[in-house]
Design a protein around this motif. Structure first.
Motif, mmCIF file in Angstrom:
data_model
loop_
_atom_site.group_PDB
_atom_site.id
_atom_site.type_symbol
_atom_site.label_atom_id
_atom_site.label_comp_id
_atom_site.label_asym_id
_atom_site.label_seq_id
_atom_site.Cartn_x
_atom_site.Cartn_y
_atom_site.Cartn_z
ATOM 1 N N THR A 1 25.061 71.538 -52.218
ATOM 2 C CA THR A 1 25.873 71.435 -51.004
ATOM 3 C C THR A 1 26.090 72.803 -50.366
ATOM 4 O O THR A 1 26.043 72.951 -49.139
ATOM 5 C CB THR A 1 27.234 70.779 -51.316
ATOM 6 O OG1 THR A 1 27.021 69.500 -51.905
ATOM 7 C CG2 THR A 1 28.066 70.618 -50.049
ATOM 8 N N THR A 2 26.321 73.798 -51.196
ATOM 9 C CA THR A 2 26.496 75.163 -50.680
ATOM 10 C C THR A 2 25.242 75.654 -49.969
ATOM 11 O O THR A 2 25.311 76.261 -48.890
ATOM 12 C CB THR A 2 26.861 76.121 -51.825
ATOM 13 O OG1 THR A 2 28.136 75.755 -52.361
ATOM 14 C CG2 THR A 2 26.937 77.562 -51.337
ATOM 15 N N LEU A 3 24.086 75.405 -50.561
ATOM 16 C CA LEU A 3 22.827 75.910 -50.009
ATOM 17 C C LEU A 3 22.415 75.218 -48.716
ATOM 18 O O LEU A 3 21.718 75.811 -47.884
ATOM 19 C CB LEU A 3 21.711 75.776 -51.043
ATOM 20 C CG LEU A 3 21.844 76.663 -52.295
ATOM 21 C CD1 LEU A 3 20.731 76.366 -53.289
ATOM 22 C CD2 LEU A 3 21.851 78.147 -51.919
ATOM 23 N N VAL A 4 22.836 73.955 -48.542
ATOM 24 C CA VAL A 4 22.419 73.217 -47.342
ATOM 25 C C VAL A 4 23.480 73.245 -46.239
ATOM 26 O O VAL A 4 23.266 72.671 -45.174
ATOM 27 C CB VAL A 4 22.071 71.751 -47.683
ATOM 28 C CG1 VAL A 4 20.936 71.677 -48.684
ATOM 29 C CG2 VAL A 4 23.293 70.991 -48.194
ATOM 30 N N THR A 5 24.601 73.897 -46.505
ATOM 31 C CA THR A 5 25.651 73.998 -45.488
ATOM 32 C C THR A 5 25.784 75.443 -45.013
ATOM 33 O O THR A 5 25.152 76.357 -45.541
ATOM 34 C CB THR A 5 27.005 73.503 -46.028
ATOM 35 O OG1 THR A 5 27.329 74.212 -47.243
ATOM 36 C CG2 THR A 5 26.962 72.009 -46.320
ATOM 37 N N LYS A 6 26.624 75.622 -44.045
ATOM 38 C CA LYS A 6 26.794 76.921 -43.401
ATOM 39 C C LYS A 6 27.296 77.979 -44.383
ATOM 40 O O LYS A 6 28.146 77.717 -45.230
ATOM 41 C CB LYS A 6 27.767 76.788 -42.237
ATOM 42 C CG LYS A 6 27.919 78.046 -41.397
ATOM 43 C CD LYS A 6 28.893 77.792 -40.238
ATOM 44 C CE LYS A 6 29.085 79.056 -39.408
ATOM 45 N NZ LYS A 6 30.041 78.826 -38.288
#
Length: 486
Positions: free
Chosen positions: A463-468
């Motif tokens: 989630t961290t890698l695919v979000t801002k």
């Protein structure tokens, strides 16, 4: 029923309650930081023994020795996992968590820290954490109350349900009155008592062992001494260590320390204390089997330590040593009740229901009311014959905390890129995966904390890698926390 044991129990309980009254007088005007975190004034000895005692509940005197007593050395991987996980949490997690919690707007709870770490205005993470806390702590506290009921029933002949309510009145009393300081100081004294009880009992038992029992053990259970019988036992036992990274009532002690300078000393004290405790727990299980022989009732009711102490020592001495069981139960229940109440008051009531308008005095009283409510629900669970054993209740609560909270805490301390959305996803996914595995896949023999922790970590990272990417201010906060000194 022994009069000397009764007198010792009463004196001990009054002493614990007296500590609560003392800190109630001292903290009446201190505000929520004083009530829930002791004003960050805890020294190394109190912090270390309080963290250890709040961790090692009655299961370490009743559940774990009985597991060794009944099932053999295959269960030794649980204490091995615990000491590894506990040591890593003190050495790696503790120094950073204290610094980060101070820099993150002087946070006083774990959910509050996670929110402030990302300079986030949304309360969604605090709400999710509060729900996890309330569920897990209610179950965890039930195990402590159940242990108190078993102790009083066995030693004093009191009805288990009545005994549970009696113990709850004392525990809730000093937690309600004195808050975090009372909990830490009662846990400090209880930590010393637990250590003494677990050390003395097996040493005296060894001198009285009938060696024929040892040969009977080998004959009746050839695999008793084999610790490598099942890879699932090994993996699941070692996985208990993962729980420490997300156990709120333990890691909040790291945040309460008065200075970074005390951290190393506290770590040495805490790790040494825990190492001895888990070694003595195993020793109690082995010497208990050799001293008592195997008994189905003793195994079923987790009575190895209690029965051994009562057979070896006279009334006053057995009363003191059996108070260690009471100490273990109380030292964990009080920390759990306070952590759950602080989470509700600081993470739900104040920001969501009162829109940050609640006064310090109001916050203290809300916390106290929640302590009462959770204690009552825990008592109802513990009173239910179908609620499970002391060990099973602890296992479930421990797994939920480790899987839900652990991955996000670690990532928040060591990964600058980690985001708020990643933390939300990690906590929610870890909790759901842990609960689903416990309900639907427990027959596999794999402890639910393993798939739960893995799922939470993967969800948080992905989630961290695919979000801002976090803002510049959040990255600056990370750098400031890494370099913070006091």
């Amino acid at each position: 029923m022994d009069l000397a044991e009764i007198i010792v129990f009463i004196v001990y309980l009054l002493f614990m309650l007296g500590i609560g009254v003392f800190f109630f007088i001292r903290t009446k005007s201190g505000g929520e930081k004083t009530y829930f975190l002791g004003g960050r004034e805890m020294g190394p000895w109190v912090t270390a023994l309080s963290a250890g005692a709040s961790d090692m509940s009655a299961w370490v005197l009743m559940g774990l020795p009985t597991a060794i007593y009944s099932l053999g050395m295959g269960q030794v991987w649980i204490p091995v996992g615990l000491i590894i996980g506990y040591s890593i949490s003190w050495i790696v997690e503790a120094p950073r968590l204290r610094r980060f919690s101070i820099v993150a707007n002087d946070s006083i709870t774990i959910p509050q820290y996670l929110k402030n770490r990302f300079l986030e205005k949304s309360n969604v993470l605090q709400i999710i954490c509060a729900i996890v806390f309330l569920i897990a702590y209610t179950i965890y506290s039930a195990s402590s109350f159940k242990a108190c009921g078993t102790l009083f029933n066995t030693v004093l002949g009191i009805d288990p349900t009545v005994a549970m309510y009696l113990a709850a009145v004392i525990i809730v009393g000093y937690t309600f009155l004195g808050g975090f300081s009372a909990v830490c100081w009662t846990d400090f004294f209880q930590g010393l008592l637990i250590f003494a009880g677990m050390m003395i009992a097996p040493i005296f038992a060894v001198s009285m062992i009938d060696m024929s029992n040892m040969s009977q053990i080998a004959a009746s259970n050839p695999n008793y001494w084999n610790a490598f019988t099942d890879w699932k036992e090994i993996v699941s036992g070692l996985a208990w260590g993962l729980g420490y990274f997300g156990m709120p009532h333990i890691i909040i002690r790291f945040m309460s320390m008065r200075s970074q300078k005390d951290m190393k000393k506290s770590a040495i004290i805490g790790i040494t204390w825990t190492l001895f405790i888990v070694v003595f727990a195993v020793a109690i299980g082995i010497t208990g089997l050799a001293f008592l022989g195997f008994d189905e009732k003793t195994s079923e009711n987790s009575l190895v330590f209690i029965t051994m102490v009562r057979r070896i020592f006279p009334g006053i001495m057995s009363g003191i040593l059996l108070s260690a069981v009471l100490a273990a139960s109380m030292s964990t229940a009080d920390s759990q009740l306070l952590s759950a109440s602080s989470s509700f008051a600081s993470d739900l009531y104040k920001p969501v229901f009162r829109k940050n308008k609640a006064s310090n005095n109001e916050m203290q009283w809300v916390g106290r009311i929640v302590v009462l409510a959770i204690a009552l629900i825990s008592l109802l669970i513990a009173s239910n014959p179908e609620s499970g054993s002391i060990m099973s209740l602890v296992t479930n609560a421990w797994g939920l905390f480790g899987a839900a909270i652990g991955p996000s805490i670690l990532l928040s301390l060591f990964w600058k890129r980690f985001s708020f959305k990643g933390a939300v996803a990690g906590i929610a996914t870890g909790a759901i995966a842990d609960i689903c595995w416990m309900i639907f896949c427990s027959s596999t023999g794999i402890y639910e904390i393993i798939p739960g922790f893995a799922a939470g970590m993967i969800a948080a990272v992905v989630t961290t890698l695919v979000t801002k990417k976090p803002s510049k201010e959040v990255e600056e906060l990370f750098d400031k926390a890494v370099n913070y000194t006091d």
